[in-house]
Design a protein around this motif. Structure first.
Motif, mmCIF file in Angstrom:
data_model
loop_
_atom_site.group_PDB
_atom_site.id
_atom_site.type_symbol
_atom_site.label_atom_id
_atom_site.label_comp_id
_atom_site.label_asym_id
_atom_site.label_seq_id
_atom_site.Cartn_x
_atom_site.Cartn_y
_atom_site.Cartn_z
ATOM 1 N N SER A 1 17.605 18.571 -6.411
ATOM 2 C CA SER A 1 18.701 18.211 -5.505
ATOM 3 C C SER A 1 18.474 18.868 -4.153
ATOM 4 O O SER A 1 17.604 19.726 -3.993
ATOM 5 N N ARG B 1 26.063 18.301 -2.243
ATOM 6 C CA ARG B 1 24.853 18.441 -3.050
ATOM 7 C C ARG B 1 24.490 17.044 -3.528
ATOM 8 O O ARG B 1 25.311 16.337 -4.106
ATOM 9 N N ARG C 1 29.300 16.597 -15.562
ATOM 10 C CA ARG C 1 28.854 17.336 -14.377
ATOM 11 C C ARG C 1 28.307 18.714 -14.743
ATOM 12 O O ARG C 1 27.324 19.173 -14.154
ATOM 13 N N LEU D 1 20.020 20.983 -13.015
ATOM 14 C CA LEU D 1 19.598 21.355 -11.666
ATOM 15 C C LEU D 1 19.150 22.812 -11.632
ATOM 16 O O LEU D 1 18.144 23.149 -11.012
ATOM 17 N N VAL E 1 21.458 14.539 -5.497
ATOM 18 C CA VAL E 1 20.363 14.559 -6.457
ATOM 19 C C VAL E 1 19.330 13.509 -6.063
ATOM 20 O O VAL E 1 19.691 12.381 -5.710
ATOM 21 N N SER F 1 25.065 11.121 -5.429
ATOM 22 C CA SER F 1 26.008 12.220 -5.621
ATOM 23 C C SER F 1 25.871 12.807 -7.023
ATOM 24 O O SER F 1 25.276 12.192 -7.925
ATOM 25 N N ILE F 2 26.432 13.972 -7.203
ATOM 26 C CA ILE F 2 26.443 14.625 -8.515
ATOM 27 C C ILE F 2 27.117 13.723 -9.544
ATOM 28 O O ILE F 2 26.602 13.523 -10.647
ATOM 29 N N TYR G 1 24.651 20.094 -13.680
ATOM 30 C CA TYR G 1 24.407 21.332 -12.928
ATOM 31 C C TYR G 1 23.440 22.244 -13.688
ATOM 32 O O TYR G 1 22.606 22.908 -13.083
#
Length: 60
Positions: free
Chosen positions: A34, A41, A20, A27, A43, A8-9, A24
């Motif tokens: 991801s 979403r 976070r 990403l 990863v 997970s994120i 992002y």
């Protein structure tokens, strides 16, 4: 023990010791990879490992 392919994120951010928002950003810039499954979403754990190796010059 099996190593997960995706996380997970929040788990990815915790692994890297970042927030976070920064995750992002990584990403968006392509530093991490991801995928989306439904609304989640996730990863790729391999991309986290590769990022760490690039950042440390391949040192373990």
């Amino acid at each position: 023990m099996d190593i997960p392919y995706l996380c997970s994120i929040l788990d990815a951010a915790n692994m890297l010791g970042i927030g976070r928002t920064k995750l992002y950003e990584m990403l968006t810039t392509g530093e991490l990879v991801s995928m989306q499954i439904g609304k989640r979403r996730l990863v790729k754990v391999d991309s986290i490992t590769a990022f760490i190796q690039r950042a440390t010059g391949g040192a373990k």
